[in-house]
Write an enzyme that holds these catalytic residues in place. Sequence first.
Site, PDB file in Angstrom:
ATOM      1  N   HIS A 134      22.639-112.761 -34.599  1.00  0.00           N
ATOM      2  CA  HIS A 134      22.325-113.910 -34.073  1.00  0.00           C
ATOM      3  C   HIS A 134      23.566-114.600 -33.170  1.00  0.00           C
ATOM      4  O   HIS A 134      24.061-115.241 -33.225  1.00  0.00           O
ATOM      5  CB  HIS A 134      21.973-115.031 -35.083  1.00  0.00           C
ATOM      6  N   ASP A 225      23.937-120.426 -44.938  1.00  0.00           N
ATOM      7  CA  ASP A 225      22.543-120.434 -44.177  1.00  0.00           C
ATOM      8  C   ASP A 225      21.600-120.193 -45.413  1.00  0.00           C
ATOM      9  O   ASP A 225      21.790-120.026 -46.521  1.00  0.00           O
ATOM     10  CB  ASP A 225      22.649-119.130 -43.398  1.00  0.00           C
TER      11      ASP A 225
HETATM   12  N1   CP Z   1      19.535-122.064 -35.566  1.00  0.00           N
HETATM   13  C1   CP Z   1      18.672-121.307 -34.879  1.00  0.00           C
HETATM   14  O1   CP Z   1      18.659-120.198 -34.280  1.00  0.00           O
HETATM   15  O2   CP Z   1      17.351-122.164 -34.955  1.00  0.00           O
HETATM   16  P1   CP Z   1      15.863-121.768 -34.454  1.00  0.00           P
HETATM   17  O3   CP Z   1      15.356-120.920 -35.548  1.00  0.00           O
HETATM   18  O4   CP Z   1      15.013-123.146 -34.805  1.00  0.00           O
HETATM   19  O5   CP Z   1      15.882-121.395 -33.300  1.00  0.00           O
HETATM   20  N1  NVA Z   2      19.236-116.054 -41.281  1.00  0.00           N
HETATM   21  C1  NVA Z   2      18.117-116.971 -40.536  1.00  0.00           C
HETATM   22  C2  NVA Z   2      18.672-117.661 -39.438  1.00  0.00           C
HETATM   23  C3  NVA Z   2      17.568-118.634 -38.984  1.00  0.00           C
HETATM   24  C4  NVA Z   2      18.083-119.165 -37.508  1.00  0.00           C
HETATM   25  C5  NVA Z   2      16.659-116.130 -40.347  1.00  0.00           C
HETATM   26  O1  NVA Z   2      17.056-115.196 -39.747  1.00  0.00           O
HETATM   27  O2  NVA Z   2      15.676-116.622 -40.638  1.00  0.00           O
END
Ligand code: CP
Ligand code: NVA
Length: 308
Positions: A134, A225
Amino acid sequence: MTHFLDIHKTDVADLNNILDQAKSMKTARAGLPKGTPDADTPLANHMVALIFEKPSTRTRVSFDMGVRQMGGQTMVLSGNDMQLGHGETIADTARVLSRYVDMIMIRTFDESVLLEMAEYASVPVINGLTDRSHPCQIMADILTYEENHGSIKGKKVVWLGDGNNVCTSFLHAAGQFGFDMTFAGPSILDPEDEAIGFARSKGASVSIERDAEKAVEGADLIVTDTWLSMHDKQSARERRHNLLRPYQVNKDLMSHAGDDAVFMHCLPAHREEEVTSEVMDGPQSLVFDEAENRLHAQKAVMRHCLGL
Ligand code: CP
Ligand code: NVA
């Protein structure tokens, strides 16, 4: 073609330029109503496709607003409603979209979808989250840390919980920006070896701890997270929660880090699970600055990709 696929795949000088540009663009529009276009509108006449194969609040709204503030237009597409979700190849989708739009941001499951899109698109592709990483989130996180506490270089970042996609991008960033990382979580959820190897190859120290209190000693930044990511099976919920409960970020754990440590979470947070409300809403928390900075960081990422 300049894609933004991952932090370890982007030149360090470019990463620093992106952060500098994000800081100055943020300052330049401070206090303006959110819908006001920037003084400079480099994306005028540009169309950006935002594709979501998973849910999103922050990524969806921040990319959409960012493009609009820079004078461009967006098309928000759900993977399910496209032929992409019904058998058309990623390569063909990439070729077709490249005939209509100037840039593609995609949030998907398997990283191979992102990589195939980037390989066959003739416009820039941005990673809006995959099961594996991400990067846009972590650009916003570095921006957030640095605007509050100065350079992140040489600082100690402690990740608690699941060694997931966001953790992987933090490890990539540790290598690129020169900070140290400690991971504290159950061994079965350790971060991927490749990301640890990348960080170490660039001289960052990466430690693995099983004891949360020991891990956070001397921390400058504490991050966690969700315990169940969007790509994880719901059936794994109970087992993961049992494994991860010792790594909850709460006031007691924060007290082992010291008053100068700050807390971050990419959100969405599950209050009283991976983090307590006391910490989320407490004086050390930067979570809503992080959310805002998605906007500013991604605007600079988009300019970098388009060379504007
Ligand atoms: N942190 C983040 O990417 O949030 P969303 O899943 O709401 O886009
Ligand atoms: N680790 C989480 C991040 C969300 C922004 C997911 O992948 O669901």
